[in-house]
Design an enzyme around this catalytic site. Structure first.
Site, PDB file in Angstrom:
ATOM      1  N   GLU A   1      40.458   4.609   7.290  1.00 45.19           N
ATOM      2  CA  GLU A   1      40.971   4.657   5.728  1.00 45.19           C
ATOM      3  C   GLU A   1      41.438   2.764   6.570  1.00 45.19           C
ATOM      4  O   GLU A   1      41.093   1.989   5.008  1.00 45.19           O
ATOM      5  CB  GLU A   1      42.583   5.381   6.382  1.00 45.19           C
ATOM      6  CG  GLU A   1      42.546   6.228   5.457  1.00 45.19           C
ATOM      7  CD  GLU A   1      42.118   7.778   6.454  1.00 45.19           C
ATOM      8  OE1 GLU A   1      41.938   6.638   7.497  1.00 45.19           O
ATOM      9  OE2 GLU A   1      41.309   8.812   6.631  1.00 45.19           O
TER      10      GLU A   1
ATOM     11  N   HIS B   1      50.391  16.648   3.042  1.00 42.16           N
ATOM     12  CA  HIS B   1      49.654  16.444   2.033  1.00 42.16           C
ATOM     13  C   HIS B   1      50.419  16.803   0.696  1.00 42.16           C
ATOM     14  O   HIS B   1      50.314  17.336  -0.494  1.00 42.16           O
ATOM     15  CB  HIS B   1      48.201  17.958   1.986  1.00 42.16           C
ATOM     16  CG  HIS B   1      47.085  17.931   3.087  1.00 42.16           C
ATOM     17  ND1 HIS B   1      47.780  18.350   4.441  1.00 42.16           N
ATOM     18  CD2 HIS B   1      45.928  17.327   2.827  1.00 42.16           C
ATOM     19  CE1 HIS B   1      47.173  17.907   5.294  1.00 42.16           C
ATOM     20  NE2 HIS B   1      45.756  17.773   3.828  1.00 42.16           N
TER      21      HIS B   1
END
Ligand SMILES: Cc1ncc(C[n+]2csc(CCOP(=O)(O)OP(=O)(O)O)c2C)c(N)n1
Ligand SMILES: Cc1ncc(C[n+]2csc(CCOP(=O)(O)OP(=O)(O)O)c2C)c(N)n1
Ligand SMILES: [Mg+2]
Ligand SMILES: [Mg+2]
Lengths: 334, 342, 334, 342
Positions: C67, C136
């Site tokens: 990322e 999540h």
């Protein structure tokens, strides 16, 4: 006020950090320090000077230049029974370790429902007024204080540093320990000898007063105290609270004071929008709105990315003691 | 003994450079040393709070500067690249403006000294966060390739310490996967502030790291400007012709403390530093040029005088200029006007 | 209310994101999308499905699993004249990119005094209620909203998504674009055809009312609207403001509404302490304290590290519409 | 043709394992496949919202489990390690409790399935953030070495995609510098969700990355449990005896979609998957054991029945247990009691 034991010794903030770390290393063989330049160099502020010789390279670890692993490896040590103290050389360099701090350390106990814990201290110098320019001046508390599972401490005096750093090291959960670098050599005071612990999560009324509550932390506590004392001469009575712990936050001390003075001024160096002052103001607006005789005021760093290197820019960013005094006076007169 | 001197003794390899180019290299090295020293001098005089020197890096940077194609290539430097930015055309004045934190500085007096930016000559702005600029260099290389701008390449630099950062790894890997026109140039001075290479990595050469990305890696003598030029030129040409990235490592030295805030006596002996200084790249290169009749002593002296005069002039000019105003603090937060939260 | 052009088409939130991205790619050849699984897979929510075939692998870039480099490479592209749209697969995975977002993207313009700029969009799905468990489900806005130089947008309806995502892509500065994943298929609405831009920094009064101001964003806007409509039957009149932009924040719309209704309830899914609601409350306590007839109330996620996977834990974390309704009723009756 | 089958044909290498151990490997692989399938089955039945399978990883994990010293070594796994954690003694019930998000689950029903933790058997808690556990493994290895606990080692696992993360790089580098007792085991199934290896890295073998850290790297056939066992045992012994870290790569396969939330038809053909399945490690290993007379078909059937019965029992037991209470949301935020901000 902090409970201070009989015997004290005068020292500055950097000495308080140094001596507390030294005691921790001497008292608990599980304790190690890891970070950049903490070894032979003895840390860039000379906080760990001599530690390498005294405790050896297994306990005073000069790490590779990689902050995510400094914190990440320390987490693994902590999960496996050691007591690591990780150092981030300047708070500005903590960003690469954000995932390990926020995603991992803060959630270790929670995600394993207590199967694993993370007794870790992350120390880092923060703050400006030292010509540190864009990347050696930043305040980072507001980037972390929203994170459940973390504790955040930002003491301002040598005694509070000793008491709270000891508490952080003995704490069973991860603590981010913030040291305002401008106070390192500027601020001196008496420090209790021997084992001395202050509870994380308790603010300290550093000066009592009746007409206005000022809440601050770090360097600005000292300027706020100066300003408040100057105002005493004019018959203006200001109470100054040193927050000390940012998370958990001492709701009771703040509310009690505000209910007494009926006015609140929050002062911090960090940018205003979304800073720690936001939560303090919001909490008071929720709990004590009708006890207030004036709007809650925040005197904080302007919302620009950083103070610049030029002295003009730094001065414009930082809040001077006269500006604090004016803000106090204004609010008292409101 | 320094390798460059050995080279002089055993035969002079000029790597296709003209006499003028050979002299330009020397001038660049002398200029770098002069501006470098000026920073420390100003700091000692109490005129500026901070300086960071590049002594020992002159050769690799002079070589890199010559290998850089002005007006076409892009440089994403690091804070020790004084000679490199001077060598590709950054005016001395800009560096002095930065040292003095003047309003006319490209960063508006905001950045620490040595945090270069100059879009006009293709020098991308960097922060102080080690290795954080490396992905930007990769993104710029992607842009070049994406637009089909063959013949352009990106040069990015860093110390050996920076190669430990995760962002360095991710960036080199990304560039390798996409075969981007970029050269990763490590200036290995064997120290990251006080941390020696052995505590930084478990390999002898940073170039060995190339293997993990499927890239060519090359270690060269970064104390020799000609060897440096040759290695960097070859890698830049590979990049420009679409053959992909290279990881280069110039072994050099840091003669001074990390910066004026550091004191290297706490972690290395004076003898070690004296030993290092015996391999001074400027002295070695002068010897080579003299031995091969490219310059004589008078020419060297003239060059020294010239760069000193230029540095003095820039110093005076910069010092006379105004600081940024307090209102400048609020500019360029976003495009257009900006009202901070009150 | 958003200005809506004549021709509209009904779609859900995921379609709005998808179509807006598609238009940007079709209209500006400098635009690329980069992230994990955005290529052949067409993104894990199928947002970029078919893009790879239509625009090719140079513009729809399946990145390595990293990322920091997704954002960092995008920054370099942006500095060099491209218009990258970086995707972080789930907001929970944005932490490793924190340094690039906060330390780099947000400061590019500032540190170079405008010599370089960073026109970058970072899109990411956030939020819970989808059995996403610890990693999540997270809300990340409060970790970024303190950062000058960034803009943060979190729209709740398809039209707002189109207008604000278009604005984000056309913005000359970095924008963090947050999409509540539970609204992806749940929320439908009319979307203006053609080029449609909404200004970043403007809240939207989604329902007018006179007795209470509710400020929310994301999924909870819809629940708050439901709750407010239910209360209408009881003769209770609640104004619901959809914040839409978190930074910059629309002070005027909030203050105007609060000065009218004299009561403020802030609702967000993210943890309470130091959340976005803190700044809203603080700002109102500073600007409109004496216009208030009740304490400012925040109804927010509890201060635990995350919602758990078990439905019981998720439900305890999330705020139900009935709980919102009760809080509204209570405050109106205060 | 699968390598394991070839091995059987050309001569059986038993790597010093007894018949019982050889059979235990098969049982572990069958158990893994059974529990794995149970997750998908429960998901299809609508009983659980999510499952993630490890089919194709059975061999490397069975080998790893056997190379792991119970009661001494530490495992820092990743979410695809079902067979590995079962193989080192995690009760089947724990995995089912996690699938059903029951209160008695070790994470208290908080974590996604497959996010193992069990301090009693040395399995360290992990998050969902790819590669974030690798530094923790390094820290644990540091602790072992620091306390002088010779003979212990840490095993940590991850997919090939994880090796792109900066934190992976920083961690391996740290371990190499300190010569820590750790094995980095990559289970390379050539996909990271939909992203194929060629878009992930520019090297053929993840083991090539070892060179950048000065470590030994070894690629082995991760579809063969015996080959896997041997490679991992050797590396663990290196670690236990103080010779430092190793980077291992077991080439395996992912037969299923990434998880029940994924649909691999969007990015790979059915033919490609069928081709992969021809190299099923369980079928290959059964062939080897049968060909060498270690087991007969009846024994295999009995094993299958046994693991199915155990899985059924655990399923029923887990399903019958209660969910966490709502009050459980507030436990274990910090040590001791905790009052959230109201
Ligand atoms: C992320 C980050 N961590 C730490 C620092 C502090 N720091 C500045 S320079 C430096 C050493 C860099 O060493 P190297 O990469 O070898 O370059 P050199 O200075 O030797 O040329 C360090 C640790 C920083 N600026 N950024
Ligand atoms: C930091 C982070 N980024 C992205 C994801 C989403 N994600 C989960 S698994 C996965 C692929 C992992 O691939 P690999 O490492 O090869 O392991 P495999 O699943 O193939 O066994 C991705 C991208 C994540 N969980 N964490
Ligand atoms: Mg170096
Ligand atoms: Mg994989």
């Amino acid at each position: 006020m902090a409970v201070v034991s009989a015997a004290t010794r005068e020292m500055n903030n950097v000495e308080a950090v140094r001596e507390t770390l030294h005691d921790a290393l001497a008292n608990d063989p599980r304790t190690v320090i890891l970070g950049e330049d903490v070894g032979a160099r003895g840390n860039v502020f000379l906080i760990t000077k001599g530690f390498l010789e005294e405790f050896g390279p297994e306990r005073i670890i000069d790490t590779p230049l990689a902050e995510a692993s400094i914190v990440g490896v320390a987490i693994g040590m902590a999960m496996e029974g050691m007591r690591p103290i990780a150092e981030i050389q300047f708070a500005d360099f903590i960003y690469p370790a954000f995932n390990q701090i926020v995603g991992e350390a803060a959630k270790t106990r929670y995600r394993s429902n207590g199967d694993y814990t993370c007794p870790l201290v992350i120390r880092t110098p923060y703050g400006g007024g030292v010509r540190g320019a864009l990347s050696h001046s930043v305040s980072v508390e507001a980037l972390f204080y929203h994170v459940p599972g973390l504790k955040i401490v930002a003491p301002s005096t040598p005694a509070d540093i000793k008491g709270l750093l000891t508490a952080a090291i003995e704490d069973p959960d991860p603590v981010l320990f913030l040291e305002h670098k401008k106070t390192y050599r500027l601020v001196k005071g008496p420090v209790p000898e021997g084992h001395f612990v202050l509870p994380i999560g308790r603010a300290d009324v550093k000066k009592e007063g009746s007409q206005l509550t000022v809440v601050s932390y770090g360097l600005y506590v000292h300027q706020a105290l100066d300003a408040a004392r100057q105002l005493e001469g004019e018959g203006v009575s200001v109470e100054v609270i040193d927050l000390r712990s940012i998370r958990p936050m001492d709701r009771e001390t703040i509310l009690e004071s505000v209910r007494k003075t009926r006015k609140l001024l929050i002062i911090h160096e960090d940018n205003k929008f979304g800073g720690v002052g936001a939560e303090i103001a919001a909490m008071v607006a929720e709990e004590a709105l009708f006890d207030l005789d004036a709007p809650i005021r925040r005197l904080a760093g302007p919302d620009v990315p950083a103070m610049g290197y030029a002295i003009t820019l730094e001065e414009e960013f930082m809040i001077s003691t006269p500006r604090m005094r004016e803000a106090m006076r204004e609010l008292v007169q409101f | 003994m320094a390798k460059a001197v050995t080279a002089a003794a055993t035969g002079f390899e000029r790597y296709g450079l003209s006499d003028d180019q050979l002299v330009a290299i020397l001038r660049n090295m002398l200029l770098q040393r002069t501006v470098d020293n000026r920073g420390f001098q100003l700091n000692r005089q109490g005129k500026i709070p901070f300086a960071l020197g590049s002594e020992g890096h002159e050769a690799v940077q002079a070589g890199a500067a010559l290998a850089f194609q002005r007006g076409s290539d892009i440089l994403v430097p690091y804070y020790r690249d004084l000679g490199l930015v001077l060598g590709i055309g950054m005016p001395i004045l800009e560096l002095l403006l930065s040292l003095f934190a003047r309003g006319a500085d490209r960063s508006g007096g905001r950045q620490f000294p040595n945090h270069y930016t100059n879009r006009d000559i293709g020098v991308m702005s960097i922060s102080s966060i080690i290795a954080a600029h490396v992905p930007h260099a990769v993104g710029a290389a992607y842009a070049i390739k994406f637009r089909g701008e063959g013949g352009r390449a990106v040069l990015t630099t860093f110390g050996e310490g920076a190669t430990s950062e995760g962002e360095w790894h991710e960036s080199v890997n990304f560039a390798a996967v996409h075969g981007l026109p970029i050269v990763f140039l490590c200036q290995n001075n064997e120290f990251a502030i006080s941390v020696p290479q052995a505590k930084q990595m478990h390999v002898k050469d940073v170039a060995q790291k190339a293997a993990g990305y499927g890239l060519p890696g090359e270690t060269f003598d970064g104390l020799d400007p000609l060897v440096s030029y040759d290695a960097i030129r070859r890698a830049m040409e590979r990049a420009r012709s679409g053959e992909g990235p290279t990881l280069l490592e110039g072994k050099c030295a840091r003669f001074l403390s990390h910066s004026t805030d550091d004191d290297d006596r706490t972690y290395r002996s004076r003898e070690a530093v004296l030993e290092l200084r015996k391999r001074d790249p400027i002295a070695s290169y002068e010897t080579v040029l003299l031995a091969n009749g490219i310059v004589d002593q008078a020419r060297i002296e003239a060059l020294r005088r010239e760069v000193l005069a230029a540095t003095n002039e820039a110093t005076d000019e910069a010092e006379a200029m105004p600081l940024p105003t307090q209102a400048d603090l609020y500019r360029n937060v976003y495009a257009g006007d900006y009202e901070p939260w009150q």
